[in-house]
Write an enzyme that holds these catalytic residues in place. Structure first.
Site, PDB file in Angstrom:
ATOM      1  N   PRO A   5       0.821  -1.343   0.083  1.00 44.43           N
ATOM      2  CA  PRO A   5      -0.164  -0.035   0.117  1.00 44.43           C
ATOM      3  C   PRO A   5       0.815   1.203   0.055  1.00 44.43           C
ATOM      4  O   PRO A   5       1.745   1.379   0.830  1.00 44.43           O
ATOM      5  CB  PRO A   5      -0.807  -0.174   1.451  1.00 44.43           C
ATOM      6  CG  PRO A   5      -0.804  -1.564   1.751  1.00 44.43           C
ATOM      7  CD  PRO A   5       0.736  -2.087   1.277  1.00 44.43           C
ATOM      8  N   GLU A   6       0.628   2.174  -0.845  1.00 41.32           N
ATOM      9  CA  GLU A   6       1.329   3.420  -0.895  1.00 41.32           C
ATOM     10  C   GLU A   6       0.400   4.699  -0.406  1.00 41.32           C
ATOM     11  O   GLU A   6      -0.473   4.439  -0.112  1.00 41.32           O
ATOM     12  CB  GLU A   6       1.712   3.434  -2.370  1.00 41.32           C
ATOM     13  CG  GLU A   6       2.566   2.566  -2.893  1.00 41.32           C
ATOM     14  CD  GLU A   6       3.044   2.486  -4.236  1.00 41.32           C
ATOM     15  OE1 GLU A   6       3.187   3.533  -4.649  1.00 41.32           O
ATOM     16  OE2 GLU A   6       3.211   1.374  -5.092  1.00 41.32           O
ATOM     17  N   LYS A  39       3.716   6.344   4.311  1.00 41.21           N
ATOM     18  CA  LYS A  39       2.668   5.126   4.439  1.00 41.21           C
ATOM     19  C   LYS A  39       2.454   4.690   5.552  1.00 41.21           C
ATOM     20  O   LYS A  39       2.129   3.524   5.909  1.00 41.21           O
ATOM     21  CB  LYS A  39       3.467   3.934   3.585  1.00 41.21           C
ATOM     22  CG  LYS A  39       4.069   4.396   2.250  1.00 41.21           C
ATOM     23  CD  LYS A  39       4.804   3.308   1.752  1.00 41.21           C
ATOM     24  CE  LYS A  39       5.323   3.632   0.479  1.00 41.21           C
ATOM     25  NZ  LYS A  39       6.419   2.591  -0.087  1.00 41.21           N
ATOM     26  N   ARG A  56       1.753 -11.469   4.801  1.00 46.95           N
ATOM     27  CA  ARG A  56       3.243 -11.781   4.565  1.00 46.95           C
ATOM     28  C   ARG A  56       3.768 -11.601   6.278  1.00 46.95           C
ATOM     29  O   ARG A  56       4.881 -11.948   6.461  1.00 46.95           O
ATOM     30  CB  ARG A  56       3.827 -10.998   3.948  1.00 46.95           C
ATOM     31  CG  ARG A  56       3.523 -11.142   2.272  1.00 46.95           C
ATOM     32  CD  ARG A  56       4.325 -12.294   1.648  1.00 46.95           C
ATOM     33  NE  ARG A  56       5.510 -12.205   1.691  1.00 46.95           N
ATOM     34  CZ  ARG A  56       6.125 -11.469   0.563  1.00 46.95           C
ATOM     35  NH1 ARG A  56       5.636 -10.771  -0.398  1.00 46.95           N
ATOM     36  NH2 ARG A  56       7.747 -11.393   0.531  1.00 46.95           N
ATOM     37  N   ARG A 108      13.935  -3.437  -8.436  1.00 51.15           N
ATOM     38  CA  ARG A 108      12.634  -3.633  -8.415  1.00 51.15           C
ATOM     39  C   ARG A 108      11.942  -3.609  -9.880  1.00 51.15           C
ATOM     40  O   ARG A 108      12.659  -2.946 -10.798  1.00 51.15           O
ATOM     41  CB  ARG A 108      11.891  -2.203  -7.924  1.00 51.15           C
ATOM     42  CG  ARG A 108      12.424  -1.879  -6.531  1.00 51.15           C
ATOM     43  CD  ARG A 108      12.069  -2.797  -5.672  1.00 51.15           C
ATOM     44  NE  ARG A 108      10.561  -2.742  -5.252  1.00 51.15           N
ATOM     45  CZ  ARG A 108       9.969  -1.938  -4.597  1.00 51.15           C
ATOM     46  NH1 ARG A 108      10.649  -1.248  -3.611  1.00 51.15           N
ATOM     47  NH2 ARG A 108       8.451  -2.205  -4.423  1.00 51.15           N
TER      48      ARG A 108
END
Ligand SMILES: [Zn+2]
Length: 272
Positions: free
Chosen positions: A2-3, A58, A110, A261
């Site tokens: 989530p950003e 965040k 996770r 990335r």
């Protein structure tokens, strides 16, 4: 992960729903979720009321009475506001049992996410001082952005997602912003011309605002406070669209690696 738009969406809904609720009890089954440790955490929050909620980068920043608490969803965390009688949510590892039959659940596939109570405002201040300027606020001016860009020899993509330089932008919105500004993600920051820097500045703000308007992007595990998906996936231009034609020029979008990335580019619109 989530950003800014996803965290902001949840934050706005928390504001409307969580304020005023009293914490009756805390449950957990994964000790590392509650920091500094579950005992300290429990002692600090039980009996307290949610007083306010803010966002920085965040991170969620809560106050329970005067106790600061920060929450990071990391890769796959979710905050879910539920009735105590609602069916269980998958991957739930911590629950605030609230008054009025409600609860706030922390679910995380996770298990990298965390909730942390802080000693005082000083500790909160120190934590927040590590972040760069916040897009969509008055502090994030073109001048400030230019200074960050012009002084760096980093490639632009790793720079954009470095939270110490600019807060809240991650993989999704960096790729989308660079496509919008027609800048290749591997371009050295200090080599970007002024008019392109100005374009990128506008693109970052636009892309983040669109993300918020669509209540976030649910390409991974992201769900909002009520367990619903965001709709921004339908409005993505390049992110995870490798193999599809670029919506601007029709060239096939490629996936490359930049700074480790996965990065999505139009090889025609975004030239090195
Ligand atoms: Zn293109």
């Amino acid at each position: 992960m989530p950003e800014l738009p996803e965290v902001e969406t949840i934050k706005r809904d928390l504001e409307k729903n969580i304020i005023g609720h009293k914490v009756i009890d805390v449950w957990y089954d994964w000790a590392k979720t509650l920091k500094p440790d579950p005992e300290t955490f429990e002692k600090a929050v039980v009996g307290k009321k949610f007083k306010d909620i803010n966002r920085r980068a965040k991170l969620f920043i809560f106050h329970l009475d005067s106790v600061p608490m920060v929450v990071h969803l990391k890769m796959t965390g979710r905050l879910l506001y539920r009735d105590q009688s609602d069916p269980k949510d998958q991957f739930t590892h911590a629950i605030f049992k609230l008054d009025k039959g409600k609860e706030l659940r922390f679910a995380d596939l996770r298990k990298f996410g965390w909730l942390k109570v802080l000693k005082d405002e000083k500790e909160l201040e120190n934590l927040l001082s590590e972040f760069g300027p916040e897009p969509l606020t008055e502090e994030f001016t073109l001048k400030v952005f230019e200074n960050i860009i012009k002084k760096s020899q980093l490639k632009i993509k790793p720079l954009l997602i470095d939270q110490k330089r600019i807060a809240g932008v991650g993989n999704i919105y960096a790729d989308e912003s660079l496509w919008c500004a027609k800048i290749h993600p591997e371009t050295k920051a200090d080599k970007i011309l002024s008019d392109q820097v100005a374009k990128l500045y506008k693109c970052i703000e636009e892309v983040l605002k669109e993300g918020i308007k669509d209540r976030g992007t649910s390409v991974d595990q992201y769900l909002d406070l009520f367990g619903r998906k965001g709709s921004h996936e339908q409005n993505l231009k390049v992110f995870r669209l490798n193999g599809d034609p670029c919506p601007r020029c029709g060239t096939i979008i490629k996936k490359i690696r930049v700074g480790g990335r996965g990065t999505h580019v139009c090889p025609a619109c975004q030239r090195l």
